[in-house]
Design an enzyme around this catalytic site. Structure first.
Site, PDB file in Angstrom:
ATOM      1  N   CYS A  23       0.848  -1.202   0.000  1.00 11.52           N
ATOM      2  CA  CYS A  23       0.000   0.000   0.000  1.00 11.52           C
ATOM      3  C   CYS A  23       0.881   1.248   0.000  1.00 11.52           C
ATOM      4  CB  CYS A  23      -0.906   0.022   1.224  1.00 11.52           C
ATOM      5  SG  CYS A  23      -2.392  -0.988   1.071  1.00 11.52           S
ATOM      6  N   HIS A  60      -0.121  -9.832  -5.160  1.00 14.96           N
ATOM      7  CA  HIS A  60       0.857  -9.409  -6.167  1.00 14.96           C
ATOM      8  C   HIS A  60       1.119 -10.557  -7.125  1.00 14.96           C
ATOM      9  CE1 HIS A  60       2.783 -10.895  -2.521  1.00 14.96           C
ATOM     10  NE2 HIS A  60       3.656 -11.496  -3.307  1.00 14.96           N
TER      11      HIS A  60
HETATM   12  P1  AMP Z   1       5.465 -13.435  -1.789  1.00 15.38           P
HETATM   13  O1  AMP Z   1       6.431 -14.361  -1.088  1.00 15.38           O
HETATM   14  O2  AMP Z   1       4.787 -14.051  -2.969  1.00 15.38           O
HETATM   15  O3  AMP Z   1       4.517 -12.792  -0.809  1.00 15.38           O
HETATM   16  O4  AMP Z   1       6.339 -12.287  -2.413  1.00 15.38           O
HETATM   17  C1  AMP Z   1       6.696 -11.122  -1.723  1.00 15.38           C
HETATM   18  C2  AMP Z   1       7.785 -10.469  -2.519  1.00 15.38           C
HETATM   19  O5  AMP Z   1       7.847  -9.111  -2.168  1.00 15.38           O
HETATM   20  C3  AMP Z   1       9.174 -11.073  -2.277  1.00 15.38           C
HETATM   21  O6  AMP Z   1       9.695 -11.536  -3.520  1.00 15.38           O
HETATM   22  C4  AMP Z   1       9.966  -9.891  -1.729  1.00 15.38           C
HETATM   23  O7  AMP Z   1      11.307  -9.881  -2.171  1.00 15.38           O
HETATM   24  C5  AMP Z   1       9.189  -8.692  -2.247  1.00 15.38           C
HETATM   25  N1  AMP Z   1       9.293  -7.461  -1.480  1.00 15.38           N
HETATM   26  C6  AMP Z   1       9.129  -7.305  -0.153  1.00 15.38           C
HETATM   27  N2  AMP Z   1       9.274  -6.004   0.191  1.00 15.38           N
HETATM   28  C7  AMP Z   1       9.508  -5.329  -0.956  1.00 15.38           C
HETATM   29  C8  AMP Z   1       9.743  -3.962  -1.274  1.00 15.38           C
HETATM   30  N3  AMP Z   1       9.777  -3.007  -0.344  1.00 15.38           N
HETATM   31  N4  AMP Z   1       9.962  -3.628  -2.565  1.00 15.38           N
HETATM   32  C9  AMP Z   1       9.953  -4.577  -3.526  1.00 15.38           C
HETATM   33  N5  AMP Z   1       9.724  -5.872  -3.288  1.00 15.38           N
HETATM   34  C10 AMP Z   1       9.519  -6.261  -2.032  1.00 15.38           C
HETATM   35 ZN    ZN Z   2      -1.845  -3.196   1.038  1.00 13.97          ZN
END
Ligand code: AMP
Ligand code: ZN
Length: 111
Positions: free
Chosen positions: A8, A97
């Site tokens: 968000c 995502h």
């Molecule tokens: P998931 O395990 O499918 O929930 O993927 C979450 C993803 O978000 C992981 O690949 C993380 O590396 C990525 N992630 C977490 N924080 C950030 C951030 N601030 N900016 C970009 N990617 C992020």
């Molecule tokens: Zn959110």
């Protein structure tokens, strides 16, 4: 907008992040911890925890449309699109995502 939700904050530009693509409903940006040379995340601007809570067909379409826009923009033709739903499936951030992963050979089935 949900307090303490990192995605968000990115969608709301509270955390400065280079956006690869943005439209009314979605944004796309690089994963902070890439698992491949190209690792992009596509998210809705609206906070929706996971695919289990997504029931808006317009947002479903907008997310896939953004995958298409991003891959077109970066001229990527071979890629994997992943949605992890729930902790046991690997979901760590509970703002839905789509991962777009490319740039190396990808094994099947995934682990
Ligand atoms: P998931 O395990 O499918 O929930 O993927 C979450 C993803 O978000 C992981 O690949 C993380 O590396 C990525 N992630 C977490 N924080 C950030 C951030 N601030 N900016 C970009 N990617 C992020
Ligand atoms: Zn959110």
């Amino acid at each position: 907008m949900v307090q303490n939700c990192i995605f968000c904050k990115i969608a709301n530009k509270e955390i400065p992040t280079e956006l690869i693509y943005e439209d009314n409903d979605t944004v796309a940006f690089n994963d902070i911890n890439p698992t491949a040379p190209t690792h992009i995340l596509v998210i809705p601007k609206k906070h929706i925890e996971s695919l289990n809570e997504l029931d808006d067909k317009n947002i479903m379409a907008a997310l896939l449309n953004t995958v298409k826009e991003v891959t077109k923009k970066l001229d990527i033709k071979n890629y994997r699109t992943v949605i992890n739903t729930g902790k046991e499936a690997g979901q760590e951030v509970f703002h839905i995502h789509l991962h777009v992963i490319s740039g190396r050979p990808l094994k099947w089935p995934p682990g």
